[in-house]
Enzyme design. Structure first.
Site, PDB file in Angstrom:
ATOM      1  N   ASP A 177      -1.498   1.275  -3.774  1.00 29.21           N
ATOM      2  CA  ASP A 177      -2.362   0.238  -4.348  1.00 29.21           C
ATOM      3  C   ASP A 177      -3.732   0.757  -4.747  1.00 29.21           C
ATOM      4  OD1 ASP A 177      -2.968   0.613  -1.647  1.00 29.21           O
ATOM      5  OD2 ASP A 177      -3.773  -1.407  -1.429  1.00 29.21           O
TER       6      ASP A 177
ATOM      7  N   ASP B 238      -6.224   2.257  -3.091  1.00 25.81           N
ATOM      8  CA  ASP B 238      -7.447   2.201  -2.275  1.00 25.81           C
ATOM      9  C   ASP B 238      -7.651   3.448  -1.417  1.00 25.81           C
ATOM     10  OD1 ASP B 238      -5.395   1.583  -0.546  1.00 25.81           O
ATOM     11  OD2 ASP B 238      -6.273  -0.287   0.199  1.00 25.81           O
ATOM     12  N   ARG B 239      -6.632   4.312  -1.302  1.00 26.16           N
ATOM     13  CA  ARG B 239      -6.816   5.532  -0.503  1.00 26.16           C
ATOM     14  C   ARG B 239      -7.081   6.732  -1.399  1.00 26.16           C
ATOM     15  NH1 ARG B 239      -2.780   5.597   4.631  1.00 26.16           N
ATOM     16  NH2 ARG B 239      -3.055   3.396   5.185  1.00 26.16           N
TER      17      ARG B 239
ATOM     18  N   ASP C 249      -3.014   6.190  -3.262  1.00 32.36           N
ATOM     19  CA  ASP C 249      -1.804   5.603  -2.672  1.00 32.36           C
ATOM     20  C   ASP C 249      -1.234   4.482  -3.551  1.00 32.36           C
ATOM     21  OD1 ASP C 249      -3.819   3.751  -2.197  1.00 32.36           O
ATOM     22  OD2 ASP C 249      -2.898   3.046  -0.334  1.00 32.36           O
TER      23      ASP C 249
ATOM     24  N   SER D 285       0.801  -1.224   0.000  1.00 29.23           N
ATOM     25  CA  SER D 285       0.000   0.000   0.000  1.00 29.23           C
ATOM     26  C   SER D 285       0.833   1.272   0.000  1.00 29.23           C
ATOM     27  CB  SER D 285      -0.939  -0.041   1.202  1.00 29.23           C
ATOM     28  OG  SER D 285      -1.837   1.027   1.139  1.00 29.23           O
ATOM     29  N   HIS D 286       0.730   2.040   1.063  1.00 28.82           N
ATOM     30  CA  HIS D 286       1.378   3.360   1.131  1.00 28.82           C
ATOM     31  C   HIS D 286       2.840   3.273   1.561  1.00 28.82           C
ATOM     32  CE1 HIS D 286      -0.302   2.148   4.915  1.00 28.82           C
ATOM     33  NE2 HIS D 286       0.578   2.907   5.535  1.00 28.82           N
TER      34      HIS D 286
ATOM     35  N   LYS E  91     -11.642  -0.416   0.255  1.00 28.78           N
ATOM     36  CA  LYS E  91     -11.761   1.015   0.073  1.00 28.78           C
ATOM     37  C   LYS E  91     -11.274   1.341  -1.328  1.00 28.78           C
ATOM     38  CE  LYS E  91      -7.499   2.023   2.706  1.00 28.78           C
ATOM     39  NZ  LYS E  91      -7.096   0.782   3.395  1.00 28.78           N
TER      40      LYS E  91
HETATM   41  C1  VG1 Z   1      -3.482   1.872   8.345  1.00 33.36           C
HETATM   42  C2  VG1 Z   1      -4.710   2.742   8.552  1.00 33.36           C
HETATM   43  C3  VG1 Z   1      -5.959   1.897   8.419  1.00 33.36           C
HETATM   44  C4  VG1 Z   1      -5.966   1.193   7.062  1.00 33.36           C
HETATM   45  C5  VG1 Z   1      -4.686   0.392   6.904  1.00 33.36           C
HETATM   46  C6  VG1 Z   1      -4.573  -0.254   5.544  1.00 33.36           C
HETATM   47  O1  VG1 Z   1      -3.415   0.895   9.350  1.00 33.36           O
HETATM   48  O2  VG1 Z   1      -4.672   3.380   9.797  1.00 33.36           O
HETATM   49  O3  VG1 Z   1      -7.095   2.708   8.588  1.00 33.36           O
HETATM   50  O4  VG1 Z   1      -7.068   0.335   6.956  1.00 33.36           O
HETATM   51  O5  VG1 Z   1      -3.553   1.238   7.072  1.00 33.36           O
HETATM   52  O6  VG1 Z   1      -4.621   0.704   4.540  1.00 33.36           O
HETATM   53  P1  VG1 Z   1      -2.469   1.028  10.639  1.00 33.36           P
HETATM   54  O7  VG1 Z   1      -2.618  -0.276  11.369  1.00 33.36           O
HETATM   55  O8  VG1 Z   1      -1.110   1.329  10.126  1.00 33.36           O
HETATM   56  O9  VG1 Z   1      -3.007   2.213  11.388  1.00 33.36           O
HETATM   57  V1  VG1 Z   1      -3.704   0.439   3.167  1.00 33.36           V
HETATM   58  O10 VG1 Z   1      -4.150   1.631   2.048  1.00 33.36           O
HETATM   59  O11 VG1 Z   1      -2.205   0.396   3.803  1.00 33.36           O
HETATM   60  O12 VG1 Z   1      -4.160  -1.059   2.633  1.00 33.36           O
HETATM   61 CO    CO Z   2      -3.602   1.226   0.255  1.00 31.04          CO
END
Ligand code: VG1
Ligand code: CO
Length: 581
Positions: free
Chosen positions: A313, A315-316, A311, A147-148, A410
């Protein structure tokens, strides 16, 4: 998978291709498709526990011998898909995506999978993967993404399993995968040449078919079925200017197809639109810190009317107006309040769900609409049951995550299109839409402070120190400049899923004041380096005359209380967050 029992788990032991699956194995030989299944001996890794969203580790960890293979075998063993099932496979295009896909395809063939749908070039955004799983009624899918988190040889890699509803596997499955990973003694993989991922088409791999599909088309068609593309095209045709920052991550091809080709935004409206294995050295996290190029464009004198970013992948989403930032919690509330403007939601919404640390702005909209609002732990996997049961239509998280029951992830571009649809219908600037929303519903002034890469011990001790105070805090009054905060209740958030009764505990420490203001402390479950502490701050402001204040200023007293209670400075040496949202 319904496969014969493993023979002695000896490295390199060759077994005729699924001959017991195909009693007429000779046919396969005649078609020249005989495959050897290697049953490779391995030893368990103890750290393959999926976090908030799948297993995320440094690339160097994933590249260690058998590491990826072990986890993938643990998934296959756990999901026990009927022989011949279809799976979806794709990723965000980060470094090592292609190599991992080839390994997984060969393991799928060895584990009795019937068909794998894989995005061309190994690409599928997370919401597109969810869309494809649902559309083709697949048994499930594997999504490769961190992801990010940054990519590249020194960056992060990740993998997660999504079930047949298109959503992230719930905890009972991820727990079972973890348990299996700790007892694994071998994995299965066929000898086969790599699949040409860059050409769409069908390829046989032993008894399995690999379908290399267009990663964008199904998703873009779904978007077109939900939103008023004609109205958005008219808005853009009338001189409305937008800028979408794909951050050199997966959404580039999706945004170009949808925003530039189907909606007519001028070429160049999508910036950083070519996916790169290392995201151009950037941090593909759409927030005010890491999407600084977009922020500079949107705060310049000649800023466009609308800005957005997604982001790694896809989804954000981050939504910006001219010189204006839309807090993700507010974005969910605005979308909910305006949902019926989009054709796909014209009949209204069944309900809303938000993660616990997300502000209560959406709750106020739900109340007004007369629909339920659910509060879940952090992570999209907790929304799946509610959507499957038809209890909610919209879901959101404060962490730039918004989505609906059109898929089970998302969805960044979906949120962007929802905003464009609202703007096309209301013809007001983004800032004006948000200000009017606050005037109507009140404003939940909100901010999140992240302290990244803290020593894990210090972060754990800080949380433990907070936890022991929880019992004594209710009733305590904190003096401040603008009045007093009195603690109403505190807890370590726990959740019982209303659909299947599963219980999740330890989901974040909440300190809630008499007036509903809150401080929440949580440790991230997606990082790979030390610990990340998240402090979530929220205060309600009903008076329109006082709503237009700077969030940091309005929350200053709560920030002070958070630092005092957590002994942040003494324990971490930090006073300034790494990222403020
Ligand atoms: C973070 C965010 C959470 C989100 C998760 C995955 O998790 O706070 O709201 O669902 O990333 O998003 P954490 O445990 O680091 O707070 V993604 O776009 O990384 O799949
Ligand atoms: Co993501």
């Amino acid at each position: 998978m319904s496969l014969p029992k493993e023979p002695n788990a000896t490295t390199g032991l060759l077994v005729g291709c699924g001959l017991s699956r195909y009693p007429f194995g000779i046919d396969l030989i005649q078609q020249g498709r005989l495959m050897n299944i290697n049953i490779v001996a391995t030893t368990p890794f103890i750290d393959q526990k999926p976090g908030t969203s799948g297993l995320r580790k440094k690339v160097t960890v994933f590249k260690a011998a058998h590491y990826l293979e072990n986890f993938v075998q643990a998934v296959f063993d756990t999901i026990d898909a009927p022989s011949g099932s279809t799976l979806v496979l794709g990723g965000d295009g980060r470094y090592w995506n292609r190599e991992a896909i080839q390994v997984i395809l060969k393991m799928a063939a060895a584990n009795g999978v019937g068909t794998v749908l894989v995005g061309q070039g190994g690409i599928l955004s997370t919401p597109a993967a969810s869309c494809v799983i649902r559309k083709y009624r697949s048994f499930g899918g594997l999504i490769l993404s961190a992801s990010h988190n940054p990519g590249g040889p020194e960056g992060d890699f990740g993998i997660k399993y999504n079930t047949g509803n298109g959503g992230p596997a719930p905890e009972k499955i991820t727990d079972a995968i973890f348990a299996r990973s700790r007892t694994l003694s071998s994995y299965r993989i066929v000898d086969a040449p790599d699949v040409a991922l860059d050409r769409q088409g069908s390829y046989a791999m032993g008894g399995m078919m690999v379908e290399v599909i267009d990663p964008v088309a199904d998703y873009a068609d779904l978007m077109e079925s939900l939103f008023d593309f004609a109205a958005i095209r008219a808005l853009i045709g009338g001189g409305f200017r937008l800028c979408f920052d794909a951050m050199h991550a997966v959404t580039g091809p999706y945004a170009r197809e949808i925003l530039e080709r189907r909606l007519g935004a001028p070429a160049g409206s999508v910036i950083n639109g070519v996916p790169l294995e290392d995201f151009g050295g950037g941090h593909p996290d759409p927030n005010l810190t890491y999407a600084d190029q977009l922020v500079a464009i949107m705060y310049a004198n000649d800023a466009p009317d609308f800005g957005a970013a997604s982001d790694g992948d896809g989804d954000r989403n981050m939504i910006l107006g001219r010189h204006f930032f839309v807090n993700p919690s507010d974005s969910l509330a605005v979308i909910a309040a305006n949902a019926t403007l989009a054709p796909g939601y014209a009949a209204g919404i069944a309900g809303i769900a938000r993660s616990m640390p997300t502000s209560a702005a959406a709750d106020r909209v739900a109340e007004k609409l007369g629909v339920p609002c659910y509060e879940t732990p952090t992570g999209w996997k907790f929304f799946g049951n509610l959507m499957d049961a038809g209890k909610v239509t919209l879901c959101g998280e404060e962490s730039f995550g918004t989505g609906s029951s059109h898929v089970r992830e998302k969805d960044g571009l979906w949120a962007v299109l929802f905003w464009l649809n609202i703007l096309a219908a209301r013809r007001l600037p983004v800032e004006e839409i948000v200000h009017r929303h606050w005037a109507e519903f009140g404003r939940n002034v909100y901010s999140r402070h992240d302290y990244e890469e803290l020593p894990s011990d210090a972060a754990a001790h800080l949380m433990a120190h907070l936890k022991v105070q929880l019992a004594d805090l209710p009733g305590k009054v904190f003096g401040d400049s603008s009045g007093n905060y009195r603690v109403k209740f505190c807890d370590d958030f726990g959740y019982t899923d209303p659909i299947d009764g599963s219980v999740s505990t330890g989901q974040g420490l909440r300190i809630v004041m008499d007036d509903g203001s809150r401080i929440v402390f949580r440790l991230s479950g997606t990082g790979t380096e030390g610990a990340t502490l998240r402090i979530y701050l929220e205060a309600f402001e009903a008076d329109p005359l006082r709503q237009l204040v700077d969030a940091q200023q309005a929350l200053a007293d709560l920030i002070g209380i958070a630092h005092e209670l957590s002994q942040l400075k003494q324990r971490t040496g930090r006073e300034q967050p790494t990222v403020i949202t």
